[in-house]
Scaffold this active site. Structure first.
Site, short mmCIF file in Angstrom:
data_model
loop_
_atom_site.label_atom_id
_atom_site.label_comp_id
_atom_site.label_asym_id
_atom_site.label_seq_id
_atom_site.Cartn_x
_atom_site.Cartn_y
_atom_site.Cartn_z
CE LYS A 11 -0.64 -3.50 3.05
NZ LYS A 11 -1.31 -2.97 1.79
CD GLU A 98 1.93 -2.64 -0.02
OE1 GLU A 98 2.18 -3.10 1.22
OE2 GLU A 98 0.65 -2.16 -0.11
#
Ligand code: 13P
Length: 251
Positions: A11, A98
């Protein structure tokens, strides 16, 4: 036999130095007889560096966390699949929850991204998964079916061989709450059955389906022992070399 895969989705974590140190540590400690396919998905900024570091280690490659749905041109800030491929990455992660939530990615856009990835010879780790509200209201099977069918079912059986599915229940991501082994296995079996109906048993049986959501050394063994769980897409625990290594050796 389908591949066992453990992919680390960093991420927006780790700077270049910390990322390099992590990869060095993992590569240095990976057993010589390692049988797991290991994937690092760092930031674009040092994807090339990580891919180069992995080049001499069998079964270890790099992935990007996204790619543009466009081939090239006036899309400031975007990164194309061909740029990623030219940095020696082998996979692209697409449709992470996300990105769906924060960047309003739709099934249609993801279909276009899959097309771009394939045009540049990248394999795809395609993420799907339901929210807690969806699970509690019982629509999660239909939801996952629509995510997969709307973005992927235009592909031929041959093309589908370049797809890895990652089931990531949103309620388990970064929360410390892991889906129970039976909850995860139930969805993985559902997905494999969906693939069998569309593409036949051979494609379904050879597609790796990964679990993601608070997967860690303490629960990876039990999860990976399930019939339809072929590995993991790891967030938080992929940022610590020893935890990530332990997960890669949990089959
Ligand atoms: P965590 O392992 O931190 O829950 O994240 C999972 C994930 O989103 C991997 O893509």
């Amino acid at each position: 036999m389908r591949k066992n895969i453990v992919a680390g989705n960093w991420k927006m974590n780790l700077n270049r130095q910390d990322g390099i140190a992590l990869v060095e540590d993992v590569l240095g400690k990976l057993p010589a007889d390692n049988k797991t396919h290991v994937i690092f998905a760092p930031s674009f900024v040092y994807l090339h560096k990580v891919a180069k570091m992995c080049a001499d280690t069998p079964k270890v490659v790099a992935a990007s966390q996204d790619c543009s749905s466009n081939e090239k041109g006036a899309f400031t800030g975007e990164v194309s699949a061909s740029m990623i491929s030219s940095c020696k990455a082998r996979y692209v992660v697409l449709g992470h929850s996300e990105r769906r939530a924060n960047f309003t990615e739709t099934n249609d856009q993801l279909k276009a991204k899959v097309g771009q990835a394939f045009a540049s010879d990248l394999k795809v780790i395609f993420c799907c998964g339901e929210s807690l509200v969806q699970r509690e209201s019982g629509v999660h099977f239909e939801w996952i079916k629509s995510q997969i069918s709307e973005s992927l079912f235009h592909l031929s059986a041959d093309e589908f061989k370049k797809i890895v599915i990652a089931y990531e229940p949103i309620w388990a991501i970064g929360t410390g709450v892991t889906a129970s082994t039976s909850q995860a296995q139930e969805i993985h079996a559902f997905i494999r059955n969906l693939l069998a109906e569309k593409y036949g048993k051979e494609v379904a049986e050879s597609t790796s389906i990964l679990y993601g959501g608070s997967c860690k050394p303490s629960n990876a063994k039990e999860l990976f022992a399930s019939q339809d769980i072929d590995g993991g897409l790891i967030g938080g625990a992929s940022l610590k070399a020893d935890d990530f290594l332990a997960i890669t050796q949990s089959f």
